[in-house]
Enzyme design. Structure first.
Site, PDB file in Angstrom:
ATOM      1  N   HIS A 100     -17.129  -3.906  -2.060  1.00 17.21           N
ATOM      2  CA  HIS A 100     -15.374  -4.372  -2.026  1.00 17.21           C
ATOM      3  C   HIS A 100     -14.998  -5.591  -1.653  1.00 17.21           C
ATOM      4  O   HIS A 100     -15.737  -5.726   0.510  1.00 17.21           O
ATOM      5  CB  HIS A 100     -14.765  -3.127  -1.764  1.00 17.21           C
ATOM      6  CG  HIS A 100     -13.506  -3.666  -1.371  1.00 17.21           C
ATOM      7  ND1 HIS A 100     -12.819  -3.523  -3.080  1.00 17.21           N
ATOM      8  CD2 HIS A 100     -12.631  -3.530  -0.555  1.00 17.21           C
ATOM      9  CE1 HIS A 100     -11.116  -4.242  -2.961  1.00 17.21           C
ATOM     10  NE2 HIS A 100     -10.307  -4.033  -1.568  1.00 17.21           N
TER      11      HIS A 100
ATOM     12  N   TYR B 158       0.838  -1.551   0.482  1.00 19.23           N
ATOM     13  CA  TYR B 158      -0.146  -0.203  -0.180  1.00 19.23           C
ATOM     14  C   TYR B 158       0.615   1.057  -0.157  1.00 19.23           C
ATOM     15  O   TYR B 158       1.764   1.123   0.798  1.00 19.23           O
ATOM     16  CB  TYR B 158      -0.891  -0.063   1.305  1.00 19.23           C
ATOM     17  CG  TYR B 158      -2.045  -1.127   1.223  1.00 19.23           C
ATOM     18  CD1 TYR B 158      -3.238  -0.419   0.707  1.00 19.23           C
ATOM     19  CD2 TYR B 158      -1.777  -2.285   1.281  1.00 19.23           C
ATOM     20  CE1 TYR B 158      -4.387  -1.113   0.600  1.00 19.23           C
ATOM     21  CE2 TYR B 158      -2.604  -3.427   1.639  1.00 19.23           C
ATOM     22  CZ  TYR B 158      -4.253  -2.430   0.981  1.00 19.23           C
ATOM     23  OH  TYR B 158      -5.118  -3.713   0.845  1.00 19.23           O
TER      24      TYR B 158
ATOM     25  N   HIS C 228     -11.906  -8.975  -1.122  1.00 17.35           N
ATOM     26  CA  HIS C 228     -11.027  -9.946  -1.864  1.00 17.35           C
ATOM     27  C   HIS C 228     -10.864 -11.192  -2.285  1.00 17.35           C
ATOM     28  O   HIS C 228     -11.802 -11.670  -3.046  1.00 17.35           O
ATOM     29  CB  HIS C 228      -9.771  -9.437  -1.105  1.00 17.35           C
ATOM     30  CG  HIS C 228      -9.232  -8.024  -1.081  1.00 17.35           C
ATOM     31  ND1 HIS C 228      -8.390  -8.350   0.234  1.00 17.35           N
ATOM     32  CD2 HIS C 228      -9.676  -7.152  -1.368  1.00 17.35           C
ATOM     33  CE1 HIS C 228      -8.120  -7.003   0.550  1.00 17.35           C
ATOM     34  NE2 HIS C 228      -8.738  -6.164  -0.466  1.00 17.35           N
TER      35      HIS C 228
ATOM     36  N   HIS D   6      -2.595   0.586  -4.182  1.00 20.88           N
ATOM     37  CA  HIS D   6      -2.826  -0.857  -3.542  1.00 20.88           C
ATOM     38  C   HIS D   6      -2.416  -1.719  -4.857  1.00 20.88           C
ATOM     39  O   HIS D   6      -2.647  -1.692  -5.335  1.00 20.88           O
ATOM     40  CB  HIS D   6      -4.529  -1.429  -2.907  1.00 20.88           C
ATOM     41  CG  HIS D   6      -4.133  -3.114  -2.948  1.00 20.88           C
ATOM     42  ND1 HIS D   6      -5.165  -3.702  -2.812  1.00 20.88           N
ATOM     43  CD2 HIS D   6      -3.075  -4.032  -2.577  1.00 20.88           C
ATOM     44  CE1 HIS D   6      -4.530  -4.708  -2.466  1.00 20.88           C
ATOM     45  NE2 HIS D   6      -3.105  -5.132  -2.616  1.00 20.88           N
TER      46      HIS D   6
ATOM     47  N   MET E 162     -11.896  -8.327   3.138  1.00 24.77           N
ATOM     48  CA  MET E 162     -12.656  -7.594   3.489  1.00 24.77           C
ATOM     49  C   MET E 162     -14.431  -7.682   3.345  1.00 24.77           C
ATOM     50  O   MET E 162     -14.150  -8.643   2.340  1.00 24.77           O
ATOM     51  CB  MET E 162     -11.690  -6.309   2.582  1.00 24.77           C
ATOM     52  CG  MET E 162     -10.621  -6.310   3.102  1.00 24.77           C
ATOM     53  SD  MET E 162     -10.201  -4.282   2.445  1.00 24.77           S
ATOM     54  CE  MET E 162      -8.935  -3.924   3.009  1.00 24.77           C
TER      55      MET E 162
END
Length: 502
Positions: A278, A92, A280, A196, A353
């Site tokens: 959102h 990040y 992953h 990211h 997430m």
């Protein structure tokens, strides 16, 4: 239809045919498979496409926006400058910028990603945060890895998300009556861009110059836009057992938080016009559920075919009013059948997430409305009786029983022998646990409800989808008409004129 450079294919079909061999077309992501040959079919039959083939994730029913021409409008770019991307899985990178438009109010009408050519899979997402207006230009000197012990203190003042882009998404255009306000004392002056980088192959020597372009106008719109981050607070308290074909996590934007924030700032409610869902790599489906006076409303947004590589804001077909006392539940479905260890909430794409970013108007002082599940009751499920107190290490250490003594809670969860039946029982427990409320303002301030414990609402699980109504030829509104555009001829000069960014 075709010309010297393009072939256009058009087809139509019913959204729901009720044919078991057909796939219903919904607001979820659809993966389109394409192939072509540069020569027309001859007498010998169809030509083999060779390498001219691929797939593309699309949202076919995403409502079209009325595009206002931005060709003549001013813009400014926020781009990284020669960032060395480390040869590690996840990075990040944070860079501070100063908004160049000052002293007079303007509205940003469109935000476009500027992804360096060849880095389309490297740049996973970009978040833009508003920072404290009390900073000075010294913070602009350099970038730094985010969430690092040595990162500049100025980064800690950047808590308010004002825009979010994720991999696969395109530019975002605000509705004609809404814009992102810049140029006044209440607007962002210093912003932090968080990029990211996802580098699972540990490629060395990567240098990146990606970022965002913000197009703005002095012609003001009626409303200022805001962003609320809702869902599960990103932490190790969010965890998913291995070997699970389906596991459901829920993040709560609680009625207590919305009652306090909206009651104080906007009793008439706010209007949500777009949502970004959102998760992953383990994510399979996400739904944003909305409750008013305890009654479930139509889904605010959903994607039952979630694609990690295609995440963008979904425009709502109709704006949705969120009122004081409403509940918003971000419901995420995961699959960990190919994993042998726990999956933890965290920043890496191999972590998880469960978030929703809500674009709304008019802007109020609420930036985050989320929850954290109770960790001790999760640990009791695997038999943990006591931890060492006071807590001096993170992750904290278990004191008893003997089989977990002196293990961190992460090691204990991994040591537990998970089966699918145990995972299912654990899932049912977690969904009923009390949650810790996160209810944040700008400038790191908090509403008084922050840190309080609340019970999740009594909701129907699993979510009951609306019954599918099979289309008929007489149903004028049930047809989907698609136009597919294939570029079948590109001259050498066109290739040579390709710019730096795509």
């Amino acid at each position: 239809m075709e010309n010297s450079t393009h072939t256009i294919l058009a087809f139509s079909r019913e959204l729901h045919t009720c044919d078991t061999n057909d796939k219903s077309i919904t607001e979820s992501t659809v993966r389109v498979i394409w192939a072509y040959h540069h020569k027309d079919m001859g007498e010998a039959g169809q030509n083999y496409h060779g390498s001219n083939r691929g797939t593309k994730s699309l949202r076919l029913l995403n409502p079209e926006r009325e595009e206002v021409s931005s060709a003549s409008l001013p813009y400014f770019d926020l781009t990284n400058k020669d960032v060395p991307v480390p040869d590690k899985d996840t990075t990040y990178w944070c860079q501070m910028f100063k908004i160049p438009v000052q002293h007079e109010k303007h509205h940003v009408t469109k935000v476009e990603p500027l992804i360096q050519k060849g880095h389309e899979n490297l740049v996973h997402h970009i978040l833009l945060y508003q920072c404290s207006s009390n900073l000075n230009d010294s913070v602009l000197d350099y970038g730094h890895e985010c969430y690092h012990p040595n990162m500049p203190d100025s980064f800690l003042t950047c808590e308010t998300v004002i825009f979010a882009w994720a991999i696969g998404g395109e530019g975002f255009t605000y509705p004609p009556h809404v814009g992102l306000s810049i140029g006044t004392a209440a607007d962002p002056l210093f912003v932090l861009m968080e990029v990211h980088y996802d580098n699972p192959s540990f490629t060395e020597g990567l240098i990146d110059n990606s970022g965002l372009r913000l197009i703005y106008t002095p012609v003001l719109r009626k409303y200022d836009a805001g962003v609320i981050e809702a869902g599960l607070w990103v932490s190790l308290f969010h965890n998913i057992p291995p070997g699970m074909p389906e596991f459901v996590s829920e993040g709560h934007c609680t009625l207590e938080c919305l009652e306090e924030a909206l009651g104080a700032e906007r009793p008439a409610g706010i209007q949500v016009f777009a949502v970004l869902l959102h998760a992953h790599l383990a994510g399979r489906a996400i739904r944003m559920r909305h409750f008013h006076n305890g009654e479930e409303q139509k889904l605010l947004a959903y994607d039952d075919e979630f694609d990690f590589n295609f995440q963008e804001f979904q425009y709502l077909e109709e704006e949705r009013t969120i009122l004081p006392g409403d509940n918003l539940v971000t419901e995420c479905h995961y699959s960990t059948v190919d994993r042998i260890r726990m999956t933890w909430g965290g920043l890496s794409t191999r972590n998880e997430m469960c978030l929703s970013y809500l674009l709304y108007y008019p802007r109020i002082n609420l930036t985050r409305c989320a929850s954290i599940p109770d960790i001790m009751e999760q640990l009791q499920f695997i038999g943990v009786k006591e931890i060492y107190r006071p807590v001096r290490t993170w992750p904290f250490i278990i004191k008893s029983p003997k089989q977990y003594k002196n293990l961190s809670f992460m090691d204990a969860m991994n040591k537990f022998k998970w089966s699918r039946s145990e995972g299912l029982s654990y899932n049912q427990l977690v969904l009923k646990l009390p949650v810790n409320v996160r209810c944040s303002k700008t400038d790191n301030a908090e509403w008084s409800i922050q840190g309080m414990t609340a019970l999740p609402p009594e909701i129907e699980r699993p979510y009951k989808t609306e019954p599918v109504i099979c289309s008929s030829s007489s149903c004028l509104n049930c047809h989907l008409f698609l136009i597919l555009l294939c570029i079948v001829y590109i001259t050498a000069s066109t290739i040579g004129n390709t710019g730096t960014f795509v």
